[in-house]
Design a protein around this motif. Structure first.
Motif, PDB file in Angstrom:
ATOM      1  N   SER A 159     -53.645  11.863  72.112  1.00  0.00           N
ATOM      2  CA  SER A 159     -53.988  13.561  71.595  1.00  0.00           C
ATOM      3  C   SER A 159     -55.404  13.964  72.230  1.00  0.00           C
ATOM      4  O   SER A 159     -56.103  13.220  72.130  1.00  0.00           O
ATOM      5  N   VAL A 160     -55.243  15.236  72.783  1.00  0.00           N
ATOM      6  CA  VAL A 160     -56.261  15.694  73.314  1.00  0.00           C
ATOM      7  C   VAL A 160     -57.272  15.902  72.589  1.00  0.00           C
ATOM      8  O   VAL A 160     -58.552  15.757  72.989  1.00  0.00           O
ATOM      9  N   TYR A 161     -57.284  15.929  71.173  1.00  0.00           N
ATOM     10  CA  TYR A 161     -58.400  16.070  69.947  1.00  0.00           C
ATOM     11  C   TYR A 161     -58.864  15.004  69.688  1.00  0.00           C
ATOM     12  O   TYR A 161     -59.996  15.014  69.117  1.00  0.00           O
ATOM     13  N   THR A 162     -58.692  13.962  70.295  1.00  0.00           N
ATOM     14  CA  THR A 162     -59.302  12.629  70.015  1.00  0.00           C
ATOM     15  C   THR A 162     -60.461  12.462  70.927  1.00  0.00           C
ATOM     16  O   THR A 162     -61.577  11.653  70.567  1.00  0.00           O
ATOM     17  N   GLU A 282     -46.715  15.186  79.170  1.00  0.00           N
ATOM     18  CA  GLU A 282     -48.068  15.151  78.591  1.00  0.00           C
ATOM     19  C   GLU A 282     -48.779  14.131  79.442  1.00  0.00           C
ATOM     20  O   GLU A 282     -49.702  13.503  78.675  1.00  0.00           O
ATOM     21  N   GLY A 283     -48.341  13.741  80.528  1.00  0.00           N
ATOM     22  CA  GLY A 283     -48.987  12.773  81.468  1.00  0.00           C
ATOM     23  C   GLY A 283     -48.526  11.314  80.912  1.00  0.00           C
ATOM     24  O   GLY A 283     -49.456  10.328  81.745  1.00  0.00           O
ATOM     25  N   MET A 284     -47.786  11.009  80.157  1.00  0.00           N
ATOM     26  CA  MET A 284     -47.479   9.585  79.887  1.00  0.00           C
ATOM     27  C   MET A 284     -46.143   9.486  80.161  1.00  0.00           C
ATOM     28  O   MET A 284     -45.237  10.263  79.998  1.00  0.00           O
ATOM     29  N   ASP A 285     -45.987   8.187  80.790  1.00  0.00           N
ATOM     30  CA  ASP A 285     -44.698   7.507  81.244  1.00  0.00           C
ATOM     31  C   ASP A 285     -43.802   6.929  80.087  1.00  0.00           C
ATOM     32  O   ASP A 285     -44.675   6.166  79.447  1.00  0.00           O
TER      33      ASP A 285
END
Length: 321
Positions: A159-162, A282-285
């Motif tokens: 999560s970007v918020y981490t 979101e950048g994850m494969d």
């Protein structure tokens, strides 16, 4: 937690700027503040297949005043007390529920939320299956069946918020999508993965009657959907890692599943291979694997198709790359 309507909450507000709220919270006049809805919700809550346990939280979040919530509370609390006295529900604090869960489960168990009978005037039915690896939502409507939602859960998905601070009054949290009937839809074009058959050279939706939804063993959900005028049933077995579909009885049926989405929907699919779909979000494969059955892309209107092999589709949703 707050008693979301298992049928209507998911796509409420589709096509608008934000999702609406249809929950047990007593301030909502068409849900937690309506006696018909509240009685229906608790009937399905108590009677629907839940596998390990069913949980809902009664109460009101945010700073609403008593005038807004009094009617709903006066509908709900006597009913909850009645169900408690009948030993159909257990009433406890959130802290007590958390301790009970911690004492009973080392990892998140597979559970389900089931609606066998909708509100008056509707023939929809639904089941949500949830495990530590993925969730699935099946929606029956007007005799047909649709996978409305399939998302994978992966603790490595960041999560970007981490790492970054939130700088707006709106935050977005995601899981890894395979079917998204809300974000990939628009009014008039509802995304989903639908059950179809090829009859006399024409693609038609499979139609059937009332499903039977039960849990024959811990961690396993078993669904039988009798098909219309075919003497056959679609049988689904779902566990915490994978799902198996087959048609049993009756004459052979050339059946399959088609995934469709609204035009211009931003989809995660990077490569559709015969036994695996590779995705990136979101950048994850991540990938979804067909243990039995095949993936294909038959035309521009279909995102992908799943066809059975020897009348069986078996798909792994444990998130293997």
């Amino acid at each position: 937690m707050l008693g979301s309507d298992p049928i209507r909450q998911y796509d409420n507000g589709l096509g608008t700027d934000r999702q609406g709220v249809i929950t047990l919270e007593p301030v909502y006049p068409d849900a937690g503040g309506d006696s018909t809805w509240v009685n229906w919700f608790f009937k399905e809550f108590v009677e629907g297949e839940s596998m390990e346990f069913a949980y809902t939280q009664a109460g009101q979040e945010n700073s609403f005043t008593w005038d807004a919530m009094s009617k709903g509370f006066q509908i709900q609390l006597p009913l909850i007390a009645k169900l408690r006295d009948e030993n159909k529900v257990k009433v406890e604090t959130l802290a007590e529920s958390g301790q009970w869960f911690k004492d009973n489960y080392k990892v998140t168990p597979a559970t389900s939320v089931t609606v066998n009978t909708d509100l008056p005037g509707s023939n929809r039915k639904t089941v949500w299956f949830n495990s530590r690896f993925y969730r699935v939502n099946l929606l029956w409507e007007n005799g047909s069946l649709n996978f409305r939602d399939i998302h994978l859960f992966n603790e490595e998905f960041p999560s970007v918020y981490t790492k970054d601070k939130a700088t707006s009054n709106e935050c977005s949290f995601f899981t890894l999508p395979f079917v998204d009937g809300y974000i990939w839809s628009k009014p008039g074009t509802i995304a989903g993965m639908r059950f179809k058959a090829l009859e006399n050279g024409k693609e038609v939706l499979l139609e059937g009657g009332n499903p039977v939804i039960e849990s024959p063993a811990t961690g396993k959900l078993h669904i039988i959907w009798p098909l219309k005028d075919k003497g056959a049933s679609l049988v689904m077995d779902i566990d915490e890692r994978q799902m198996t579909l087959s048609v049993k009885g009756g004459k052979p049926i050339n059946w399959f599943l088609d995934m469709t989405a609204a035009e211009n929907a931003v989809l995660p699919f990077k490569a559709i291979n015969a036994n695996k779909i590779d995705c990136q979000f979101e950048g994850m494969d991540y990938s979804i694997t067909a243990i039995k059955g095949t993936f294909s892309k038959p035309d521009d209107k279909t995102v992908f198709r799943i066809k059975p092999i020897k009348n069986t589709v078996q798909v792994d949703f444990s998130g293997k790359k």
